[in-house]
Design a protein around this motif. Structure first.
Motif, PDB file in Angstrom:
ATOM      1  N   LEU A 106       0.853  -1.190   0.000  1.00 56.03           N
ATOM      2  CA  LEU A 106       0.000   0.000   0.000  1.00 56.03           C
ATOM      3  C   LEU A 106       0.886   1.236   0.000  1.00 56.03           C
ATOM      4  O   LEU A 106       1.700   1.424   0.917  1.00 56.03           O
ATOM      5  CB  LEU A 106      -0.905   0.013   1.235  1.00 56.03           C
ATOM      6  N   GLY A 107       0.725   2.059  -1.031  1.00 56.65           N
ATOM      7  CA  GLY A 107       1.592   3.219  -1.213  1.00 56.65           C
ATOM      8  C   GLY A 107       1.329   4.311  -0.198  1.00 56.65           C
ATOM      9  O   GLY A 107       0.424   4.226   0.626  1.00 56.65           O
ATOM     10  N   ASN A 108       2.162   5.359  -0.283  1.00 51.63           N
ATOM     11  CA  ASN A 108       2.043   6.452   0.681  1.00 51.63           C
ATOM     12  C   ASN A 108       2.570   7.730   0.050  1.00 51.63           C
ATOM     13  O   ASN A 108       3.195   7.699  -1.016  1.00 51.63           O
ATOM     14  CB  ASN A 108       2.839   6.116   1.948  1.00 51.63           C
ATOM     15  N   VAL A 109       2.340   8.856   0.714  1.00 48.06           N
ATOM     16  CA  VAL A 109       2.923  10.101   0.219  1.00 48.06           C
ATOM     17  C   VAL A 109       4.442  10.031   0.381  1.00 48.06           C
ATOM     18  O   VAL A 109       4.954   9.225   1.166  1.00 48.06           O
ATOM     19  CB  VAL A 109       2.341  11.339   0.960  1.00 48.06           C
ATOM     20  N   GLY A 111       8.117   9.924   1.329  1.00 51.52           N
ATOM     21  CA  GLY A 111       8.802   9.911   2.610  1.00 51.52           C
ATOM     22  C   GLY A 111       8.061   9.170   3.710  1.00 51.52           C
ATOM     23  O   GLY A 111       8.629   8.949   4.775  1.00 51.52           O
ATOM     24  N   GLN A 112       6.803   8.782   3.481  1.00 50.37           N
ATOM     25  CA  GLN A 112       6.069   8.041   4.504  1.00 50.37           C
ATOM     26  C   GLN A 112       6.044   6.557   4.129  1.00 50.37           C
ATOM     27  O   GLN A 112       6.114   6.211   2.951  1.00 50.37           O
ATOM     28  CB  GLN A 112       4.642   8.585   4.653  1.00 50.37           C
ATOM     29  N   PRO A 113       5.951   5.703   5.136  1.00 50.37           N
ATOM     30  CA  PRO A 113       6.182   4.279   4.866  1.00 50.37           C
ATOM     31  C   PRO A 113       5.040   3.553   4.133  1.00 50.37           C
ATOM     32  O   PRO A 113       3.869   3.765   4.433  1.00 50.37           O
ATOM     33  CB  PRO A 113       6.349   3.695   6.279  1.00 50.37           C
ATOM     34  N   TYR A 114       5.436   2.716   3.214  1.00 51.84           N
ATOM     35  CA  TYR A 114       4.519   1.730   2.641  1.00 51.84           C
ATOM     36  C   TYR A 114       4.023   0.804   3.749  1.00 51.84           C
ATOM     37  O   TYR A 114       4.703   0.608   4.766  1.00 51.84           O
ATOM     38  CB  TYR A 114       5.274   0.843   1.632  1.00 51.84           C
ATOM     39  N   PHE A 132       2.745  -5.029   7.919  1.00 50.21           N
ATOM     40  CA  PHE A 132       4.102  -4.674   8.354  1.00 50.21           C
ATOM     41  C   PHE A 132       4.542  -3.360   7.723  1.00 50.21           C
ATOM     42  O   PHE A 132       4.162  -3.052   6.593  1.00 50.21           O
ATOM     43  CB  PHE A 132       5.105  -5.738   7.884  1.00 50.21           C
ATOM     44  N   TYR A 133       5.405  -2.625   8.442  1.00 51.29           N
ATOM     45  CA  TYR A 133       6.267  -1.653   7.792  1.00 51.29           C
ATOM     46  C   TYR A 133       7.533  -2.409   7.381  1.00 51.29           C
ATOM     47  O   TYR A 133       7.815  -3.483   7.915  1.00 51.29           O
ATOM     48  CB  TYR A 133       6.639  -0.511   8.744  1.00 51.29           C
ATOM     49  N   LEU A 134       8.292  -1.846   6.466  1.00 50.79           N
ATOM     50  CA  LEU A 134       9.541  -2.488   6.057  1.00 50.79           C
ATOM     51  C   LEU A 134      10.713  -1.776   6.713  1.00 50.79           C
ATOM     52  O   LEU A 134      10.589  -0.629   7.130  1.00 50.79           O
ATOM     53  CB  LEU A 134       9.645  -2.464   4.530  1.00 50.79           C
ATOM     54  N   THR A 196      -4.342   4.283   1.655  1.00 55.42           N
ATOM     55  CA  THR A 196      -3.389   5.107   2.406  1.00 55.42           C
ATOM     56  C   THR A 196      -4.082   5.806   3.568  1.00 55.42           C
ATOM     57  O   THR A 196      -5.035   6.551   3.365  1.00 55.42           O
ATOM     58  CB  THR A 196      -2.705   6.125   1.469  1.00 55.42           C
ATOM     59  N   ARG A 197      -3.581   5.530   4.749  1.00 54.73           N
ATOM     60  CA  ARG A 197      -4.206   5.984   5.993  1.00 54.73           C
ATOM     61  C   ARG A 197      -5.709   5.710   5.948  1.00 54.73           C
ATOM     62  O   ARG A 197      -6.531   6.569   6.262  1.00 54.73           O
ATOM     63  CB  ARG A 197      -3.895   7.457   6.251  1.00 54.73           C
ATOM     64  N   GLY A 198      -6.008   4.502   5.551  1.00 53.11           N
ATOM     65  CA  GLY A 198      -7.394   4.059   5.538  1.00 53.11           C
ATOM     66  C   GLY A 198      -8.282   4.825   4.573  1.00 53.11           C
ATOM     67  O   GLY A 198      -9.506   4.835   4.730  1.00 53.11           O
TER      68      GLY A 198
HETATM   69  C1  LIG Z   1       1.490   6.313   5.554  1.00 55.27           C
HETATM   70  O1  LIG Z   1       2.019   7.223   6.458  1.00 55.27           O
HETATM   71  C2  LIG Z   1       1.238   7.437   7.621  1.00 55.27           C
HETATM   72  C3  LIG Z   1       1.917   8.521   8.440  1.00 55.27           C
HETATM   73  O2  LIG Z   1       3.242   8.173   8.739  1.00 55.27           O
HETATM   74  C4  LIG Z   1       1.118   6.132   8.396  1.00 55.27           C
HETATM   75  O3  LIG Z   1       0.262   6.306   9.509  1.00 55.27           O
HETATM   76  C5  LIG Z   1       0.560   5.043   7.469  1.00 55.27           C
HETATM   77  O4  LIG Z   1       0.562   3.802   8.147  1.00 55.27           O
HETATM   78  C6  LIG Z   1       1.422   4.957   6.241  1.00 55.27           C
HETATM   79  N1  LIG Z   1       1.049   3.892   5.293  1.00 55.27           N
HETATM   80  C7  LIG Z   1      -0.142   3.756   4.701  1.00 55.27           C
HETATM   81  C8  LIG Z   1      -0.232   2.744   3.636  1.00 55.27           C
HETATM   82  O5  LIG Z   1      -1.137   4.390   4.999  1.00 55.27           O
END
Ligand SMILES: *[C@@H]1O[C@H](CO)[C@@H](O)[C@H](O)[C@H]1NC(C)=O
Length: 294
Positions: A106-109, A111-114, A132-134, A196-198
């Motif tokens: 699951l992608g993210n903005v 700098g924020q974690p997949y 998981f985070y990686l 991303t963030r639900g």
């Molecule tokens: C995206 O970043 C937010 C803030 O760090 C984090 O809460 C979230 O778990 C991250 N990943 C996704 C896929 O939402």
């Protein structure tokens, strides 16, 4: 030759083997099945790319069906602002009572974690999520994502580090994927409603197209033939011994692997259905019991 020397050459040989022969050819092993102008096989079959734009995503599937094996693929995920995108990479059989073994990224903005989402379906029933985070940025380099699937257990690995083990709990009445051959699938698509963030963060289409990269596919596996209803297992290679090639068939986690699994689960796991007491007020699913019961 001393036995230590021998071991050294054995290990050297196996790492060379990993580096050279394990580069499958995407033309031979996969078909692009969805969004074809957005999916490409490049470098004479050594690289595959999927992309997603405002029009559609894209996807591919394996030509062969597998029944048990070790399947490795290297992926480099959508870089930059990948919020709202999902890269799914999984094994699945067909039909309403299908089995499935899932990796979903699951992608993210920027700098924020997949989030790496995993699940196991048996006879049509899933709901066995672990997330998981990686411990690295999966968009900078290729990393190896593997599934070891044998009659006793399914092991998910990232760069050869086990992140999850799903054990056969048929003794407790839990169905286990063991008789339906599966294909390998992957797709890149838009899931901004939940990814991303639900679902709070939407896809930024000014950043499209979004692209994910695949290379070094390898299957040490049993290939299913539907015409003869039988499977053929790859038993030896030009380089390796049959023993090493087939170690997935009985693979279990040794002490070192268990330590690594615990390290990942302690530091990087962000959701585990087996500890979600709110979701299962009547009691956790039977396969969540400690291993001595299985
Ligand atoms: C995206 O970043 C937010 C803030 O760090 C984090 O809460 C979230 O778990 C991250 N990943 C996704 C896929 O939402």
């Amino acid at each position: 030759m001393s036995s230590a020397m021998f071991l050294f050459f054995l290990l050297l040989g196996s790492s060379l083997m990993a580096a050279t022969t394990f580069a499958g050819n995407f033309y031979n092993d996969f078909d692009i099945t969805w969004g074809s102008p957005r999916a490409k096989i490049l470098n004479r079959g050594q690289l595959l790319t999927l992309s997603l734009d405002k029009v559609s995503g894209s996807g591919f599937q394996s030509k062969r069906e597998y029944l048990f094996g070790r399947i490795d693929m290297q992926l480099k995920l959508v870089a930059g602002d990948s919020a709202g995108t999902v890269t799914a990479y999984y094994l699945s059989s067909q039909g309403a009572t299908h089995d499935e073994i899932d990796f979903e990224f699951l992608g993210n903005v920027s700098g924020q974690p997949y989030i790496l989402h995993t699940n196991v379906f048996a006879q049509g029933k899933g709901g066995r999520e672990q997330q998981f985070y990686l411990w690295f940025d999966p968009t900078r380099n290729f990393h190896t994502y593997s599934i070891v699937w044998n009659p006793q257990r399914i092991i998910f690995l990232v760069d050869n580090i086990p992140i999850r083990e799903f054990r056969n709990a048929e003794k407790l009445g839990v169905p286990y994927p063991k008789s339906q051959p599966m294909r390998i699938y992957s797709s890149l698509w838009n899931a901004e409603e939940w990814a991303t963030r639900g679902g709070l963060v939407k896809t930024d289409w000014t950043k499209a197209p979004f692209t994910a990269y695949y290379r070094n596919f390898n299957a040490n596996a049993c290939t299913w033939s539907s015409s003869t209803s039988s499977s053929t297992c790859s038993s030896s290679s030009k380089f390796g011994s049959a023993l090493m090639e087939n170690s997935w068939q009985t693979q279990e986690l040794d002490a070192m692997s268990r330590r690594r699994l615990r390290w990942v689960q302690k530091n990087y796991m962000i959701y585990n259905y087996c500890s979600d007491f709110k979701r299962f007020p009547q009691g956790l699913p039977p396969e969540c019991r400690p291993s001595r019961f299985l």
